[in-house]
Scaffold this active site. Structure first.
Site, PDB file in Angstrom:
ATOM      1  N   ASN A 201     -12.260  -1.021  -2.287  1.00 45.89           N
ATOM      2  CA  ASN A 201     -11.373  -1.321  -1.150  1.00 45.89           C
ATOM      3  C   ASN A 201     -12.225  -1.545   0.103  1.00 45.89           C
ATOM      4  O   ASN A 201     -12.723  -2.630   0.315  1.00 45.89           O
ATOM      5  CB  ASN A 201     -10.360  -0.199  -0.942  1.00 45.89           C
ATOM      6  CG  ASN A 201      -9.526  -0.412   0.306  1.00 45.89           C
ATOM      7  OD1 ASN A 201      -9.017  -1.508   0.514  1.00 45.89           O
ATOM      8  ND2 ASN A 201      -9.399   0.595   1.153  1.00 45.89           N
ATOM      9  N   GLU A 202     -12.409  -0.499   0.878  1.00 40.10           N
ATOM     10  CA  GLU A 202     -13.253  -0.654   2.071  1.00 40.10           C
ATOM     11  C   GLU A 202     -14.592   0.020   1.824  1.00 40.10           C
ATOM     12  O   GLU A 202     -14.963   0.938   2.544  1.00 40.10           O
ATOM     13  CB  GLU A 202     -12.563  -0.045   3.291  1.00 40.10           C
ATOM     14  CG  GLU A 202     -11.557  -0.973   3.932  1.00 40.10           C
ATOM     15  CD  GLU A 202     -10.965  -0.416   5.210  1.00 40.10           C
ATOM     16  OE1 GLU A 202     -11.150   0.785   5.483  1.00 40.10           O
ATOM     17  OE2 GLU A 202     -10.299  -1.175   5.921  1.00 40.10           O
TER      18      GLU A 202
ATOM     19  N   GLU B  98       0.852  -1.186   0.000  1.00 38.46           N
ATOM     20  CA  GLU B  98       0.000   0.000   0.000  1.00 38.46           C
ATOM     21  C   GLU B  98       0.887   1.235   0.000  1.00 38.46           C
ATOM     22  O   GLU B  98       1.868   1.299   0.750  1.00 38.46           O
ATOM     23  CB  GLU B  98      -0.868  -0.023   1.264  1.00 38.46           C
ATOM     24  CG  GLU B  98      -1.721   1.203   1.418  1.00 38.46           C
ATOM     25  CD  GLU B  98      -2.624   1.134   2.653  1.00 38.46           C
ATOM     26  OE1 GLU B  98      -2.385   0.318   3.540  1.00 38.46           O
ATOM     27  OE2 GLU B  98      -3.572   1.943   2.702  1.00 38.46           O
TER      28      GLU B  98
ATOM     29  N   CYS C 169      -6.877   2.870   0.962  1.00 45.40           N
ATOM     30  CA  CYS C 169      -7.729   4.039   0.729  1.00 45.40           C
ATOM     31  C   CYS C 169      -7.316   4.853  -0.495  1.00 45.40           C
ATOM     32  O   CYS C 169      -8.148   5.585  -1.044  1.00 45.40           O
ATOM     33  CB  CYS C 169      -7.725   4.917   1.965  1.00 45.40           C
ATOM     34  SG  CYS C 169      -8.473   4.114   3.385  1.00 45.40           S
TER      35      CYS C 169
HETATM   36  O1  AHR Z   1      -3.788   0.091   5.825  1.00 47.63           O
HETATM   37  C1  AHR Z   1      -4.239   1.341   6.217  1.00 47.63           C
HETATM   38  C2  AHR Z   1      -5.672   1.596   5.789  1.00 47.63           C
HETATM   39  O2  AHR Z   1      -6.512   0.782   6.531  1.00 47.63           O
HETATM   40  C3  AHR Z   1      -6.000   1.231   4.379  1.00 47.63           C
HETATM   41  O3  AHR Z   1      -5.692   2.226   3.488  1.00 47.63           O
HETATM   42  C4  AHR Z   1      -7.477   1.010   4.434  1.00 47.63           C
HETATM   43  O4  AHR Z   1      -7.894   0.055   3.504  1.00 47.63           O
HETATM   44  C5  AHR Z   1      -7.726   0.601   5.848  1.00 47.63           C
HETATM   45  O5  AHR Z   1      -8.671   1.390   6.443  1.00 47.63           O
END
Ligand code: AHR
Length: 654
Positions: free
Chosen positions: A372-373, A46, A241
């Site tokens: 993603n989330e 990430e 994110c």
């Molecule tokens: O890993 C940190 C963050 O945690 C990521 O960007 C997100 O997917 C999650 O909330």
């Protein structure tokens, strides 16, 4: 006297059988309960904590193309005497519009230079070749360009000089190399210009030559090596994110990250401003590390690529901006085109771009995350459109769907139910929770359905309280994850992929902690969590066994956790044991379904007496796994399990 936890503690059962304290773990090697997915333990790369620019992407020059919001951020113009208009920032069309115009006047100038501070300085190594380059345009011959690396005392520790030929206004690339004479963690680059006339400059770049596989413009080899050492089953990328973006204009768009580096359009990194207490105004994405490079990285380390794409929703904690359903086509097309970019023949539009970038062979992409989330009915209706279009064209392609930000609660329940009903290939579960949660959830997957949708534990980390943020990766956190993973392994029929998060953090540029691997400009070290992940990944086996104590899975009774797999090809039984108690415990391992156990086995042990202890730049291997040869006698060896420990035993069998 300090105890050495080694082979002395594995002896034949006959010596100590009958000890009331001894617990018996039972496994039957001849009766595996499920296959272990080859992708079981992977990594989630990430771009957070300066993971990409300023991290694994080895570029040393910050804001090389003057596209940061403040065009000269990271740069300092040094000019004696000051002359109005000697340096201007100009703008042209295209993805990388800004450049610098420098007008030199030898009659007036006594000195002119541009200083770049790097990303929290530049890591420079003695004796190493550095590859410099810049784009330029000039009609004036004879302008001399000096690149000088400086140490913190402003001494020159490496330099190169070029006199670029006049180009009659056309843009050209100038490349040259020089060797550094000294190691410096916080070096800087000074570019001095001498001569007369005007020169336009852009993409001013400096890379070490010791990149991963020696690729020019490549990645830090020490950081990639940490991943390669884990033999990850998959690499999920590029977020997180950043995939969603603060709003849709700031979402990650893979098509803008491929092709010539100078044509990749810079984007602000969401972690630039997300946490005001850890703001990083100089955090941008140059995309020198883009989707091609991610695929290549996955291939290099033998991992399955797992890209995550925006689903038409920006981060729901930020703007929560949505693409209307009837305007979603370009997003879906991005997903279809990505599959073609990865796998298509060189005669296809996107396959040709891959080939032109130097990779005519396909990358064998088999799965992709959509969102993603993200959560809620808005997510489900968008996902459905992606699923329909992707599977209409690629019927076996696997889609990874989000289950939101939490591993429980109404949002999770809604998605979990609907996604299973839609028979999606994977549900991506995320849990950032305290150590107690991990210890208490070792049975989480015992009750999940064995068929249908599989689980991808895509982001997890144990977050202990009360320790300074950058020091949170302590032994307690790692031990709790080791305990939890026995439950993941036991449920290999349910969970097919798992990855800790986040992966990398720069000690001077992080936003989020804890993280698996920490770096500065010259060094890298693994946390205790890293060693837990690595130990699991290197010992995943091929088939899982039911390991029981009193006919129950070992999931916290007497603070013990355990699981077992076999490597059926190598004929090795692999047993993992976590003792979360502050006392030594005795375990008898009763192995059924074998003719005999080989006497010569291996033990890997990760432990500390201090649950607060951490690895650090100063003590990078305070907690690291120790491997020893051990002797096994009989089919029920007795194991003395040290306090606060994680063991892996590799025992050959016949
Ligand atoms: O890993 C940190 C963050 O945690 C990521 O960007 C997100 O997917 C999650 O909330």
């Amino acid at each position: 006297m300090k105890k050495i936890w080694s082979l002395f503690f594995i002896v034949s059962a006959t010596c100590t059988a009958g000890n009331a304290q001894t617990k018996t773990f039972r496994v039957d090697v001849s009766r595996p309960v499920a296959a272990v997915s080859p992708t079981m333990y992977g990594v989630f790369f990430e771009d957070i904590n300066f993971g990409a620019d300023g991290g694994i992407y080895a570029e040393l020059v910050k804001n090389r193309s003057f596209e940061f919001f403040k065009p000269l951020m990271g740069w300092k113009v040094e000019q004696t005497p000051f002359r109005e208009g000697a340096v201007t920032v100009l703008n042209r069309k295209g993805p990388n519009p800004r450049f610098l115009r420098v007008v030199l006047n030898p009659a007036a100038d006594r000195g002119f230079s541009l200083m770049n501070e790097g990303f929290r300085g530049m890591g420079i190594k003695q004796g190493l070749r550095y590859d410099a380059s810049f784009m330029y345009a000039t009609s004036d011959p004879g302008i001399r360009v000096h690149f000088e690396l400086l140490d913190t005392a402003n001494r020159v520790i490496g330099s190169g000089l070029v006199t670029p030929a006049a180009t009659n206004g056309a843009w050209k690339k100038q490349e040259f190399s020089f060797v550094a004479g000294q190691t410096e963690e916080k070096g800087r680059l000074r570019i001095s210009l001498e001569g007369s006339g005007t020169i336009d400059l852009d993409m001013i770049s400096l890379f070490p030559s010791d990149t991963w596989k020696g690729r020019k413009g490549g990645m830090r080899a020490d950081m990639v090596q940490m991943l390669a050492d884990m033999k990850p089953g998959f690499i999920r990328f590029p977020g997180g994110c950043i995939v969603e973006g603060f709003d849709l204009s700031q979402r990650y768009q893979w098509k803008k990250t491929i092709g010539p580096v100078e044509e990749r359009q810079l984007l602000i990194n969401r972690w630039n401003f997300e946490f005001p207490h850890r703001a990083a105004p100089d955090y941008f994405q140059t995309f020198g590390l883009g989707f091609f490079e991610y695929f290549q990285l996955a291939e290099d380390v033998g991992a399955e690529p797992l890209p995550i794409l925006n689903c038409g929703m920006a981060c729901q904690f930020n703007s929560a901006e949505l693409v209307p359903l009837d305007a979603l086509d370009p997003y879906i097309q991005d997903a279809l085109d990505l599959i073609e970019f990865a796998n298509g023949p060189v005669t296809s539009k996107w396959g040709k771009i891959r080939a032109d970038m130097g990779h005519p062979e396909p990358f064998h992409l088999k799965m992709m995350g959509v969102g993603n989330e993200n959560w809620g009915p808005q997510y489900l209706e968008r996902l459905q459109l992606f699923q329909k279009a992707i599977n209409a064209k690629y019927s076996n392609f696997k889609i990874v769907a989000s289950s939101g930000t939490d591993p429980d609660g109404p949002r999770f329940d809604l998605l979990n139910k609907a996604l299973r009903a839609s028979n999606i290939a994977f549900i991506d579960e995320h849990y950032y929770r305290p150590p107690q949660w991990f210890f208490g959830n070792a049975k989480r997957y015992d009750s999940y359905p064995r068929s249908g949708t599989k689980v991808f534990a895509g982001e997890y980390a144990s977050h202990p309280a009360g320790v300074a943020p950058e020091k949170k990766n302590n032994w307690l956190a790692a031990l709790s994850v080791a305990a939890f993973l026995t439950g993941v392994e036991r449920n290999a029929a349910v969970v097919e992929m798992a990855s800790y998060a986040p992966l990398f953090a720069h000690t001077e540029g992080w936003q989020w902690a804890p993280d698996l691997i920490w770096v500065n400009n010259l060094k890298v070290f693994g946390t205790p969590d890293y060693y837990v992940q690595k130990m699991y990944a290197l010992n995943k086996g091929t088939k899982v066994l039911a390991l029981t104590m009193n006919k129950e899975p070992v999931a916290g009774q007497d603070s013990l956790y355990a699981s077992a797999v076999i490597d059926a090809d190598a004929k090795v039984l692999v047993v993992k044991i976590v003792n979360a108690a502050p006392r030594e415990q005795q375990v008898q391992l009763a192995v059924d379904g074998v003719k005999k156990l080989g006497s010569s086995a291996k033990q890997m042990l990760l432990r500390s007496d201090d649950l607060n202890s951490i690895n650090s730049l100063a003590q990078p291997e305070k907690i690291v796994q120790k491997e020893t040869d051990i002797v096994i006698k009989g089919k029920s060896p007795l194991i003395e399990v040290a306090p606060y420990s994680f063991y892996i035993l590799r025992i050959p069998y016949l």
